[in-house]
Enzyme design. Structure first.
Site, PDB file in Angstrom:
ATOM      1  N   ARG A 195      -0.755 -41.511  54.813  1.00 53.14           N
ATOM      2  CA  ARG A 195      -0.453 -40.320  54.012  1.00 53.14           C
ATOM      3  C   ARG A 195      -1.563 -39.308  54.233  1.00 53.14           C
ATOM      4  O   ARG A 195      -2.539 -39.247  53.482  1.00 53.14           O
ATOM      5  CB  ARG A 195      -0.323 -40.688  52.533  1.00 53.14           C
ATOM      6  CG  ARG A 195       0.005 -39.497  51.614  1.00 53.14           C
ATOM      7  CD  ARG A 195       0.067 -39.935  50.149  1.00 53.14           C
ATOM      8  NE  ARG A 195       0.239 -38.799  49.272  1.00 53.14           N
ATOM      9  CZ  ARG A 195      -0.761 -38.031  48.802  1.00 53.14           C
ATOM     10  NH1 ARG A 195      -2.015 -38.289  49.133  1.00 53.14           N
ATOM     11  NH2 ARG A 195      -0.504 -37.015  48.008  1.00 53.14           N
ATOM     12  N   SER A 254      10.267 -42.620  45.910  1.00 55.08           N
ATOM     13  CA  SER A 254       9.551 -42.455  44.643  1.00 55.08           C
ATOM     14  C   SER A 254      10.527 -42.172  43.510  1.00 55.08           C
ATOM     15  O   SER A 254      11.373 -41.276  43.627  1.00 55.08           O
ATOM     16  CB  SER A 254       8.557 -41.289  44.733  1.00 55.08           C
ATOM     17  OG  SER A 254       7.539 -41.561  45.666  1.00 55.08           O
ATOM     18  N   LYS A 266      -3.433 -37.193  43.657  1.00 55.89           N
ATOM     19  CA  LYS A 266      -2.312 -36.309  43.985  1.00 55.89           C
ATOM     20  C   LYS A 266      -2.341 -35.089  43.081  1.00 55.89           C
ATOM     21  O   LYS A 266      -2.344 -35.209  41.862  1.00 55.89           O
ATOM     22  CB  LYS A 266      -0.977 -37.046  43.807  1.00 55.89           C
ATOM     23  CG  LYS A 266      -0.684 -38.085  44.863  1.00 55.89           C
ATOM     24  CD  LYS A 266       0.730 -38.624  44.750  1.00 55.89           C
ATOM     25  CE  LYS A 266       1.759 -37.609  45.183  1.00 55.89           C
ATOM     26  NZ  LYS A 266       3.141 -38.148  45.174  1.00 55.89           N
TER      27      LYS A 266
END
Length: 218
Positions: free
Chosen positions: A44, A116, A146
């Site tokens: 990521r 998600s 995040k």
């Protein structure tokens, strides 16, 4: 050759990119995590990452090979083109990314898909979609990893999502070692972590704690 999805791969799931290990070499961090026994790795690289697309691909190729050598699934976050270019084992998509049905069609059985979901409504929709391997739910606790994190789900919320989901759920967001047994007690298949491993002073001990917590629920 890509790895088939198995729920046990969610037990100690490491999510990381260059933005999470500023000043350190991501390859070295990931290799340390692989040696420690992680069961899945998600590439990521976004947000504060300084990599160009070409650099991201080159680094991804090296990380993908390291995961293959360790027989650990290599999953790419939210980028179908990069996922296919790297011949990844899986892709993880969010609610705001390309519609998961479009992603499933694009990858056409070549790799597995994670989605998600942070609400019961999202879980109910996911239950109706063929081709989803697992669900990532969170943030369970407040997180700084995040910038666009959803509202905190909490342990009670996680337990509800696990009960409603027809797929295994991996918990993510703000998880610490001390909270691993409580996460496992909800019925979640495992924990997906960024900072807990990326910033760990003893990665072997941290991964062992993740595996031990999930084993207690088997």
């Amino acid at each position: 050759m890509t790895l088939e999805f198995e729920p046990a791969q969610l037990r100690a799931y490491f999510v990381c990119g260059t933005q999470d290990v500023v000043g350190r070499d991501l390859e070295t961090v990931v290799q340390t995590a692989l040696d420690a026994g992680i069961t899945a790795f998600q590439y990521r690289d976004k947000g504060a990452s300084q990599l160009t697309a070409a650099q991201r691909l080159t680094l991804g190729e090296r990380l993908r090979q390291r995961c293959a050598d360790a027989h650990v699934p290599f999953i790419v976050d939210d980028d179908v083109e990069l996922t296919l270019a790297l011949q990844a084992d899986g892709i993880h998509v969010g609610q705001s990314d390309d519609r998961v049905t479009q992603v499933i069609e694009r990858v056409a059985g070549q790799l597995f898909v994670g989605l998600s979901c942070s609400t019961l409504a999202e879980i109910k929709v996911a239950n109706q979609i063929d081709g989803i391997a697992y669900i990532g739910s969170g943030p369970i606790f407040p997180t700084n990893s995040k910038d666009d994190a959803d509202p905190v789900v909490g342990l009670a919320g996680l337990r509800e999502l696990v009960a409603a989901s027809q797929r295994p759920i991996v918990a993510i967001g703000g998880i610490t070692v001390d909270q691993l047994p409580a996460i496992a007690a909800t019925g979640a298949a495992g924990a997906a972590v960024i900072s807990m491993l990326a910033q760990s002073p003893d990665m072997a001990a941290t991964v062992k704690a993740m595996l031990t917590a999930s084993e207690a629920q088997l």
